[in-house]
Design an enzyme around this catalytic site. Structure first.
Site, PDB file in Angstrom:
ATOM      1  N   ASN A   1      -7.232 -14.013   5.652  1.00 42.20           N
ATOM      2  CA  ASN A   1      -6.925 -13.286   6.890  1.00 42.20           C
ATOM      3  C   ASN A   1      -8.168 -12.553   7.381  1.00 42.20           C
ATOM      4  O   ASN A   1      -9.232 -12.639   6.770  1.00 42.20           O
ATOM      5  CB  ASN A   1      -5.743 -12.332   6.665  1.00 42.20           C
ATOM      6  CG  ASN A   1      -6.045 -11.306   5.601  1.00 42.20           C
ATOM      7  OD1 ASN A   1      -6.938 -10.490   5.757  1.00 42.20           O
ATOM      8  ND2 ASN A   1      -5.311 -11.372   4.485  1.00 42.20           N
TER       9      ASN A   1
ATOM     10  N   ASP B   1       0.743 -12.614   1.766  1.00 41.70           N
ATOM     11  CA  ASP B   1       2.139 -12.533   1.326  1.00 41.70           C
ATOM     12  C   ASP B   1       2.540 -13.765   0.517  1.00 41.70           C
ATOM     13  O   ASP B   1       3.344 -13.684  -0.392  1.00 41.70           O
ATOM     14  CB  ASP B   1       3.058 -12.401   2.551  1.00 41.70           C
ATOM     15  CG  ASP B   1       2.896 -11.026   3.200  1.00 41.70           C
ATOM     16  OD1 ASP B   1       2.695 -10.052   2.448  1.00 41.70           O
ATOM     17  OD2 ASP B   1       2.944 -10.919   4.441  1.00 41.70           O
TER      18      ASP B   1
ATOM     19  N   LYS C   1      -9.842 -32.383  -3.350  1.00 42.25           N
ATOM     20  CA  LYS C   1      -9.701 -32.186  -1.905  1.00 42.25           C
ATOM     21  C   LYS C   1      -8.620 -33.122  -1.354  1.00 42.25           C
ATOM     22  O   LYS C   1      -8.615 -34.325  -1.661  1.00 42.25           O
ATOM     23  CB  LYS C   1     -11.043 -32.477  -1.224  1.00 42.25           C
ATOM     24  CG  LYS C   1     -11.006 -32.235   0.262  1.00 42.25           C
ATOM     25  CD  LYS C   1     -12.352 -32.550   0.906  1.00 42.25           C
ATOM     26  CE  LYS C   1     -12.213 -32.439   2.412  1.00 42.25           C
ATOM     27  NZ  LYS C   1     -13.395 -32.910   3.112  1.00 42.25           N
TER      28      LYS C   1
ATOM     29  N   PRO D   1       2.810 -11.547  -5.726  1.00 42.37           N
ATOM     30  CA  PRO D   1       3.293 -10.253  -6.239  1.00 42.37           C
ATOM     31  C   PRO D   1       2.873  -9.139  -5.283  1.00 42.37           C
ATOM     32  O   PRO D   1       1.815  -9.225  -4.658  1.00 42.37           O
ATOM     33  CB  PRO D   1       2.558 -10.099  -7.574  1.00 42.37           C
ATOM     34  CG  PRO D   1       1.346 -10.973  -7.458  1.00 42.37           C
ATOM     35  CD  PRO D   1       1.741 -12.114  -6.561  1.00 42.37           C
TER      36      PRO D   1
ATOM     37  N   ILE E   1       1.330  -5.870  -5.157  1.00 41.34           N
ATOM     38  CA  ILE E   1       0.520  -5.068  -6.087  1.00 41.34           C
ATOM     39  C   ILE E   1       0.875  -3.587  -5.955  1.00 41.34           C
ATOM     40  O   ILE E   1       1.088  -2.888  -6.957  1.00 41.34           O
ATOM     41  CB  ILE E   1      -0.992  -5.294  -5.810  1.00 41.34           C
ATOM     42  CG1 ILE E   1      -1.317  -6.783  -5.944  1.00 41.34           C
ATOM     43  CG2 ILE E   1      -1.854  -4.449  -6.751  1.00 41.34           C
ATOM     44  CD1 ILE E   1      -2.676  -7.185  -5.403  1.00 41.34           C
TER      45      ILE E   1
ATOM     46  N   PHE F   1      -1.441   1.240   2.670  1.00 42.14           N
ATOM     47  CA  PHE F   1      -1.841   1.081   4.071  1.00 42.14           C
ATOM     48  C   PHE F   1      -0.890   0.088   4.712  1.00 42.14           C
ATOM     49  O   PHE F   1      -0.332  -0.778   4.025  1.00 42.14           O
ATOM     50  CB  PHE F   1      -3.275   0.541   4.169  1.00 42.14           C
ATOM     51  CG  PHE F   1      -4.324   1.625   4.210  1.00 42.14           C
ATOM     52  CD1 PHE F   1      -4.578   2.402   3.096  1.00 42.14           C
ATOM     53  CD2 PHE F   1      -5.045   1.867   5.372  1.00 42.14           C
ATOM     54  CE1 PHE F   1      -5.534   3.400   3.126  1.00 42.14           C
ATOM     55  CE2 PHE F   1      -6.010   2.864   5.414  1.00 42.14           C
ATOM     56  CZ  PHE F   1      -6.257   3.627   4.293  1.00 42.14           C
TER      57      PHE F   1
ATOM     58  N   LYS G   1       8.282   1.054   5.635  1.00 41.73           N
ATOM     59  CA  LYS G   1       7.485   0.403   4.583  1.00 41.73           C
ATOM     60  C   LYS G   1       7.220   1.365   3.425  1.00 41.73           C
ATOM     61  O   LYS G   1       7.260   0.982   2.261  1.00 41.73           O
ATOM     62  CB  LYS G   1       6.167  -0.097   5.181  1.00 41.73           C
ATOM     63  CG  LYS G   1       5.401  -1.026   4.280  1.00 41.73           C
ATOM     64  CD  LYS G   1       4.334  -1.792   5.027  1.00 41.73           C
ATOM     65  CE  LYS G   1       4.915  -2.915   5.869  1.00 41.73           C
ATOM     66  NZ  LYS G   1       3.883  -3.670   6.593  1.00 41.73           N
TER      67      LYS G   1
HETATM   68  O1  C5P Z   1       3.789  -5.378   3.162  1.00 42.20           O
HETATM   69  P1  C5P Z   1       2.441  -5.119   3.710  1.00 42.20           P
HETATM   70  O2  C5P Z   1       1.455  -6.191   3.410  1.00 42.20           O
HETATM   71  O3  C5P Z   1       2.392  -4.722   5.153  1.00 42.20           O
HETATM   72  O4  C5P Z   1       2.031  -3.783   2.923  1.00 42.20           O
HETATM   73  C1  C5P Z   1       0.832  -3.208   3.049  1.00 42.20           C
HETATM   74  C2  C5P Z   1       0.497  -2.392   1.831  1.00 42.20           C
HETATM   75  O5  C5P Z   1       0.914  -2.996   0.617  1.00 42.20           O
HETATM   76  C3  C5P Z   1      -1.005  -2.269   1.692  1.00 42.20           C
HETATM   77  O6  C5P Z   1      -1.278  -1.053   1.044  1.00 42.20           O
HETATM   78  C4  C5P Z   1      -1.329  -3.459   0.814  1.00 42.20           C
HETATM   79  O7  C5P Z   1      -2.594  -3.297   0.164  1.00 42.20           O
HETATM   80  C5  C5P Z   1      -0.171  -3.488  -0.144  1.00 42.20           C
HETATM   81  N1  C5P Z   1       0.178  -4.817  -0.617  1.00 42.20           N
HETATM   82  C6  C5P Z   1      -0.022  -5.158  -1.937  1.00 42.20           C
HETATM   83  N2  C5P Z   1       0.348  -6.385  -2.395  1.00 42.20           N
HETATM   84  C7  C5P Z   1       0.913  -7.284  -1.564  1.00 42.20           C
HETATM   85  C8  C5P Z   1       1.123  -6.969  -0.239  1.00 42.20           C
HETATM   86  C9  C5P Z   1       0.727  -5.723   0.219  1.00 42.20           C
HETATM   87  O8  C5P Z   1      -0.561  -4.338  -2.690  1.00 42.20           O
HETATM   88  N3  C5P Z   1       1.267  -8.466  -2.041  1.00 42.20           N
END
Ligand code: C5P
Length: 415
Positions: free
Chosen positions: A225, A294, A304, A322, A324, A344, A358
């Site tokens: 991204n 996600d 490839k 997962p 995190i 964030f 969230k």
């Molecule tokens: O769900 P979203 O991606 O919007 O959530 C954002 C927050 O969750 C950020 O702090 C991001 O670093 C954390 N996050 C994470 N692991 C994921 C998805 C998001 O730690 N798989």
């Protein structure tokens, strides 16, 4: 005492605004870097008084440093411009710090013994130790640096209250390669700004995630991204400036590592989780700025994926990654308050509503919302801090400024 005639290009809102630095140069080829350092200090809003030893004048002229600092340079303890003829007293009393860059091996040895036969060493000895810190940026040949005498002198100077800013490694003017180069001006500037920062996070272990993740489809392609990592790197820098031990787990970005920060490079969300889980037991604050993918392809192809001529695109299936932040927020240490978790959220609309939802879903005490398209890749941002009590806005500013404000907010929550 000479008056400063101008502050060429000085930023009154810079990181060193209001600070007066005596920049001392002792003899060494790194004197050429001192010119750029002088410029950098002034750009950040400091006023700079340059003092040079006789040996330094062999490498660079006082004219250059006078032009850059906007103040006439002092080179002698017998300088009659001072009405009381005590430049060593006058110059050291008005300084917020004395920075010797470059600091030669010989000058270190002289300082160690309290030698005072030239203006710069005299001034270092005459400074009020408790009010005017002494910062040294050593510069010398690698053998001179490694010599037990130099290492011994350095340890004793530290014990006497001086701050040694360390040395760089690499090619040296003498043709040899190793430790002992003077740090580059931007590195020294970062260390000096950190030196002056109140230590709000002293004793804290801060773990930060930053940047995007990269989820492989095959050996040459993947899903990622637009996260630049700038906000997370700014958080790591601000936390280190505030005195924390910082570990930065970074997805694939090409940003330089902030000074004094331990960096672990990772690619995928799973790699990031593994690195975070390894470091989490020692952490007291976890700041998740990374834009973690996600989903990832259910299985990455070993070779490839080729077009097969059928006109049919390959079908990819995905597995959820997962979370995190949620994983850490549910850990026993987070639940008992030993680990403060901060998330964030990049949203496109209804920042407050989405961020609050969230925050509750992830189970974190503080969630920092920002508008994704208005922040990705940019050097500035605007933040909304959302907690159980409500929300607080941090208006648009550079990411580093915002990171420092956020660090202050986090420090307040640790009390
Ligand atoms: O769900 P979203 O991606 O919007 O959530 C954002 C927050 O969750 C950020 O702090 C991001 O670093 C954390 N996050 C994470 N692991 C994921 C998805 C998001 O730690 N798989």
């Amino acid at each position: 005492m000479t008056k400063q005639v101008n502050d060429p290009g000085s930023d009154p809102g810079g990181d060193l605004a209001g600070k007066h630095v005596v920049l001392g140069l002792s003899g060494g080829i790194a004197c050429y870097k001192a010119a750029e350092l002088c410029r950098a200090l002034i750009k950040e809003g400091a006023t700079v008084q340059v003092v040079m030893t006789e040996a330094a004048e062999q490498f660079i002229t006082a004219v250059t440093l006078q032009a850059l600092s906007g103040r006439s340079v002092y080179t002698s303890q017998w300088d009659s411009r001072e009405a009381n003829n005590m430049a060593h007293i006058n110059l050291s009393r008005e300084a917020d710090a004395i920075l010797v860059a470059p600091c030669s091996a010989d000058f270190m040895a002289k300082l160690l013994h309290g030698g005072a036969d030239d203006l710069l060493s005299l001034m270092c000895l005459a400074r009020p130790i408790d009010k005017v810190p002494l910062l040294l940026a050593p510069a010398m040949n690698r053998q001179m640096w490694a010599h037990p005498a130099t290492q011994r002198n350095m340890a004793q100077l530290q014990a006497d209250g001086a701050t040694i800013l360390g040395v760089g490694t690499g090619f040296q003017a003498c043709g040899e390669t190793g430790d002992g180069r003077m740090l580059e001006p931007p590195e020294l500037l970062e260390d000096i700004v950190a030196f002056f920062t109140p230590k709000l996070l002293a004793g804290q272990q801060v773990l930060v995630t930053a940047g995007p993740t990269y989820e492989a489809i095959d050996p040459v392609r993947g899903i990622t991204n637009l996260s630049s990592g700038k906000m997370g790197f700014a958080m790591a820098r601000a936390a280190r400036e505030a005195g924390a031990q910082v570990t930065l787990v970074a997805g694939p970005v090409s940003l330089p590592t902030p000074r004094g920060v331990t960096r672990i490079d990772v690619k995928s969300a799973q790699n990031m989780l593994e690195a975070v889980l390894e470091k989490a037991p020692a952490a007291t604050v976890f700041i998740a700025t990374a834009a973690v993918a996600d989903w990832r392809p259910a299985s990455a192809a070993e070779r490839k994926i080729k077009k097969d001529g059928s006109g049919q695109a390959p079908r990819l299936s995905f597995t959820e990654n997962p979370d995190i932040l949620a994983t850490l927020a549910q850990s026993p240490r987070a639940r008992t308050g030993e680990l403060l978790c901060v998330g964030f959220a990049a949203e496109s609309h209804d920042l407050e509503g989405n961020a609050q939802a969230k925050r509750q879903r992830k189970g974190v005490p503080l969630l920092v919302g920002n508008i994704g398209p208005a922040t990705f890749g940019r050097d500035d941002n605007a933040l909304l801090l959302v907690d159980a009590q409500g929300s607080r806005e941090l208006p648009r500013a550079s990411k580093l400024r915002l990171a420092r404000q956020l660090v202050a907010d986090i420090a307040g929550r640790l009390k």
